[in-house]
Scaffold this motif. Structure first.
Motif, mmCIF file in Angstrom:
data_model
loop_
_atom_site.group_PDB
_atom_site.id
_atom_site.type_symbol
_atom_site.label_atom_id
_atom_site.label_comp_id
_atom_site.label_asym_id
_atom_site.label_seq_id
_atom_site.Cartn_x
_atom_site.Cartn_y
_atom_site.Cartn_z
ATOM 1 N N VAL A 502 -0.277 -6.178 -1.337
ATOM 2 C CA VAL A 502 -0.958 -6.179 -2.639
ATOM 3 C C VAL A 502 0.061 -6.496 -3.735
ATOM 4 O O VAL A 502 1.162 -5.941 -3.756
ATOM 5 C CB VAL A 502 -1.630 -4.822 -2.918
ATOM 6 N N GLN A 503 -0.308 -7.409 -4.663
ATOM 7 C CA GLN A 503 0.643 -7.828 -5.710
ATOM 8 C C GLN A 503 0.047 -7.662 -7.109
ATOM 9 O O GLN A 503 -1.160 -7.768 -7.307
ATOM 10 C CB GLN A 503 1.060 -9.288 -5.490
ATOM 11 N N THR A 504 0.964 -7.437 -8.051
ATOM 12 C CA THR A 504 0.633 -7.415 -9.480
ATOM 13 C C THR A 504 1.660 -8.279 -10.197
ATOM 14 O O THR A 504 2.863 -8.014 -10.091
ATOM 15 C CB THR A 504 0.691 -5.977 -10.033
ATOM 16 N N ASP A 505 1.167 -9.310 -10.862
ATOM 17 C CA ASP A 505 2.067 -10.250 -11.556
ATOM 18 C C ASP A 505 3.127 -10.817 -10.618
ATOM 19 O O ASP A 505 4.315 -10.927 -10.948
ATOM 20 C CB ASP A 505 2.746 -9.567 -12.741
ATOM 21 N N GLY A 506 2.707 -11.145 -9.398
ATOM 22 C CA GLY A 506 3.630 -11.781 -8.449
ATOM 23 C C GLY A 506 4.552 -10.835 -7.719
ATOM 24 O O GLY A 506 5.382 -11.268 -6.904
ATOM 25 N N MET A 507 4.461 -9.554 -7.962
ATOM 26 C CA MET A 507 5.325 -8.574 -7.304
ATOM 27 C C MET A 507 4.468 -7.590 -6.504
ATOM 28 O O MET A 507 3.316 -7.321 -6.862
ATOM 29 C CB MET A 507 6.168 -7.803 -8.330
ATOM 30 N N GLN A 508 5.053 -7.023 -5.452
ATOM 31 C CA GLN A 508 4.330 -6.029 -4.669
ATOM 32 C C GLN A 508 4.001 -4.819 -5.549
ATOM 33 O O GLN A 508 4.822 -4.393 -6.350
ATOM 34 C CB GLN A 508 5.164 -5.560 -3.469
ATOM 35 N N THR A 509 2.785 -4.326 -5.361
ATOM 36 C CA THR A 509 2.340 -3.183 -6.166
ATOM 37 C C THR A 509 2.716 -1.855 -5.505
ATOM 38 O O THR A 509 3.059 -0.895 -6.198
ATOM 39 C CB THR A 509 0.815 -3.242 -6.356
ATOM 40 N N PHE A 510 2.651 -1.818 -4.183
ATOM 41 C CA PHE A 510 2.855 -0.569 -3.465
ATOM 42 C C PHE A 510 3.979 -0.699 -2.439
ATOM 43 O O PHE A 510 4.348 -1.798 -2.015
ATOM 44 C CB PHE A 510 1.563 -0.146 -2.752
ATOM 45 N N ALA A 511 4.460 0.448 -2.032
ATOM 46 C CA ALA A 511 5.440 0.521 -0.942
ATOM 47 C C ALA A 511 5.015 1.654 -0.019
ATOM 48 O O ALA A 511 4.844 2.795 -0.472
ATOM 49 C CB ALA A 511 6.848 0.772 -1.477
ATOM 50 N N GLY A 512 4.799 1.308 1.226
ATOM 51 C CA GLY A 512 4.375 2.338 2.176
ATOM 52 C C GLY A 512 4.899 2.030 3.570
ATOM 53 O O GLY A 512 4.911 0.865 3.997
ATOM 54 N N VAL A 513 5.357 3.037 4.266
ATOM 55 C CA VAL A 513 5.875 2.875 5.629
ATOM 56 C C VAL A 513 4.999 3.684 6.577
ATOM 57 O O VAL A 513 4.788 4.884 6.371
ATOM 58 C CB VAL A 513 7.337 3.348 5.734
ATOM 59 N N SER A 514 4.482 3.014 7.610
ATOM 60 C CA SER A 514 3.673 3.699 8.609
ATOM 61 C C SER A 514 4.525 4.677 9.394
ATOM 62 O O SER A 514 5.673 4.397 9.722
ATOM 63 C CB SER A 514 3.041 2.666 9.555
ATOM 64 N N MET A 515 3.950 5.839 9.683
ATOM 65 C CA MET A 515 4.672 6.814 10.488
ATOM 66 C C MET A 515 4.988 6.240 11.861
ATOM 67 O O MET A 515 6.010 6.566 12.468
ATOM 68 C CB MET A 515 3.823 8.089 10.630
#
Length: 660
Positions: A502-515
């Motif tokens: 997911v991006q906002t203004d060309g940058m990733q919006t979120f950061a998440g690591v699956s367990m």
């Protein structure tokens, strides 16, 4: 037409360019029913002539005809069949196989016929009875006298019902009484219609037959007919020849393994230790991975994943790196790390996301009860991500309540459960809209106690309660992380990947690591460590391989004469190769079984010993581990036997029979 004819047989040995003639044009014919003695001094060529007749010597000039058909000495396979069907050998030194019973020695020849197991045994018993050894059937050669051993050798030579019996100095190692008995047996064999050819130095032995051929300097210089040949009896149905049965080769390998008990036991134990070590370390790796997964699953629900606001502009950074940078930024630019309602709704709209639970975590929280104060810890908000197993006493924190770490509660008082319902004071650091730190001082009722296990201390409060305290102190009330619910476990990785895209203004919006990703990394490290340990343990397998090589070489050297005997009886080169290969494989198989048993015993012992401490089976040997270890053990045994077994198969039969 004679049954056996020798036409212009010539044989020479070469030493460099020097030629040493041994046979100088031998022309002879033999009939069934004859008892022919070839008499002469040593070096006259008698044994060489016998080796040519017996199909052992292939390098000569001239022709050997059997029933009018020329025997092709250039084809090894045809010579194997010829020795199985036509030739019976009796040796001066008996050449019995020492690790077989007398019955088994006779059956070795019968194993190259089409008789069934019961028929082979019945016929072998009848032959041993015929030569006067009915009471010694199950004894070993070492338990017999010289005369008895020679009678076993005669029974073995008769077993395949050959047309020609070749006896090389059959009475050379016997006293006069046993000599007479053996010669009577040979005469009886000739009377039954077989051709008996005896090589001897003794004039008395030679005169026992029907014809004497005197040999000197590679020629027949005198021939003497003593009496008429015996009339052949009515032909009986012959056994059908066949190569040595594979089962018989395995039986012989196993018999020798038992015969050399101590030597082979030491090798098996050494190999078993290697197999045991490999299986144990692989099982330990499985257990550690399972323990880590179990600990994680006890703390968090795998269907709930943590997501934070992305703050890095580095598009090449992976999710883990971006998540770490956000956590670090909370201390300097807290506002940039928070997620407002709009951001949370966008997260909830990602395909695969079923629910989003806002939350917050705050550092430097200090809890105080009476005179007991905690070290700075982290205060977190409760989400369904936490497994209910983490609550060891009490209940989930409601409005105005807090869950405290069990170890901290024990420091307050030993009967820590009595603290439930009591008020506890604590402080932590939050931030205002301008990123200025704001100390939050509050109190809450103790709802219960948690245990974070290896993950550390856990102090958890209801998010609504935390927000009320933040609002009361004019701190930012937006969430700084979210717990994402993904009900279909199979879609966790794919959904997390979409969240990170997911991006906002060309940058990733979120950061998440699956367990699963975290566990995957941990498991990779654990697997690597267990493989390294297994590889180190595998060195003992290499040592055992060297032991097998040395043992097989020794076995070949010790059993050289046995190899010659088996070849003389008609065994193929591949049968000899299989004999030693099978023995090595048996060592490998027994070692593998013993190693597996030891590994499972160690698994039970270690798991019981550690169960009280970690309440988990730390050693988990899988079927795959066992199969891997067995295959490795067998491959090592097979490779270790490769060279020695082929050396045995390539031994010259004449040299093998002449070995000490």
């Amino acid at each position: 037409m004679a049954f056996l004819e020798l036409q212009n047989i010539k044989k020479s040995y070469y030493l460099g360019k020097q030629v040493f003639p041994v046979l100088n044009g031998i022309d002879l014919s033999f009939e069934k029913g004859e008892f022919v003695s070839i008499l002469g001094e040593s070096g006259g060529g008698k044994s060489t002539l016998m080796n040519i007749i017996g199909g052992l010597d292939r390098n000569f000039e001239g022709a050997v005809l059997v029933n009018g058909e020329k025997l092709d000495h250039t084809q090894e396979k045809k010579l194997d069949v010829y020795r199985r069907e036509t030739i019976g050998y009796i040796f001066q030194s008996f050449n019995l196989i020492n690790y077989q019973t007398n019955l088994e020695n006779v059956e070795t020849s019968l194993n190259m016929t089409d008789l069934s197991a019961s028929e082979r045994k019945k016929h072998a018993v009848a032959l041993l009875t015929k030569v006067g050894l009915a009471d010694h059937i199950n004894k070993y050669p070492s338990q017999l006298s010289g005369g008895q051993k020679q009678r076993v050798a005669i029974a073995r030579a008769l077993a395949s019902d050959p047309d020609i019996m070749i006896a090389d100095e059959p009475t050379g190692a016997l006293d006069s009484a046993n000599t007479a008995e053996v010669l009577e047996l040979l005469e009886q064999i000739a009377q039954e219609g077989k051709l008996v050819i005896v090589v001897t130095h003794s004039q008395a032995v030679a005169e026992y037959g029907t014809r004497i051929l005197h040999m000197s300097d590679g020629k027949i210089d005198e021939e003497k007919q003593l009496k008429d040949k015996f009339l052949a009896t009515t032909a009986t149905e012959r056994f059908k020849s066949r190569p040595l049965k594979a089962a018989s080769v395995w039986d012989m390998a196993f018999d020798h393994l038992k015969y050399k008990k101590l030597q082979n036991a030491l090798i098996i134990i050494g190999s078993a230790i290697g197999v045991f070590s490999v299986i144990l370390f692989l099982g330990l790796g499985n257990g550690i991975k399972g323990y880590i997964a179990n600990q994680v699953n006890d703390l968090v629900n795998p269907n709930y994943q943590t997501v934070v606001r992305n703050t890095t502009t580095n598009k090449q950074a992976n999710a883990t790196e971006r998540m770490q940078e956000t956590m670090q930024l909370m201390a300097t630019d807290y506002k940039a790390t928070t997620m407002n309602e709009a951001t949370l709704k966008r997260l909830a709209s990602v395909k695969g996301v079923d629910n989003v639970y806002a939350g917050g975590q705050f550092n430097n929280a200090v809890f105080t009860y009476g005179n007991v104060k905690s070290q700075p810890v982290q205060l977190k908000s409760w989400t369904p991500q936490y497994a209910k197993k983490t609550i060891k006493a009490g209940h989930q924190a409601g409005d105005g309540e807090v869950l405290i770490d069990r170890e901290f509660a024990k420091k307050i008082q030993s009967n820590y459960k009595a603290l439930i319902g009591k008020d506890i004071a604590f402080t932590y650091i939050a931030f205002d809209q301008d990123n200025h730190p704001i100390p939050i001082a509050t109190t809450a009722k103790i709802a219960g106690m948690t245990d974070g296990g290896q993950s550390g201390k856990m102090f958890i409060q209801n998010w609504d309660t935390i927000q009320k305290d933040l609002k009361k102190n004019n701190a930012v009330t937006d969430a700084n992380y979210a717990s994402v619910e993904i009900r279909d476990t199979k879609n966790v990785k794919a959904t997390m990947k979409r969240i990170n895209q997911v991006q906002t203004d060309g940058m990733q919006t979120f950061a998440g690591v699956s367990m699963d990703d975290i566990l995957g990394t941990i498991n990779t490290i654990t697997s690597l460590a267990s493989y390294v340990l297994a590889a180190i343990a595998g060195i003992s397998l290499l040592v055992s391989a060297i032991m097998i090589i040395v043992t097989t070489y020794m076995s070949v050297s010790e059993r050289t004469r046995e190899i010659g005997v088996l070849r003389a009886l008609g065994a193929r080169a591949k049968d000899i190769r299989g004999l030693f290969t099978n023995e090595a494989l048996l060592i490998g198989m027994i070692s593998a079984v013993l190693g597996i048993v030891l590994a499972y015993v160690a698994q039970v012992v270690m798991n019981q010993a550690l169960n009280g401490l970690i309440h988990f089976s730390i050693v988990q040997v899988s079927i795959g581990n066992v199969i891997f270890a067995v295959v490795i053990s067998l491959v090592i045994a097979l490779v270790a036997s490769f060279v020695p077994s082929r050396r045995a198969a390539k031994l010259n039969t004449i040299d093998a029979l002449a070995s000490d």
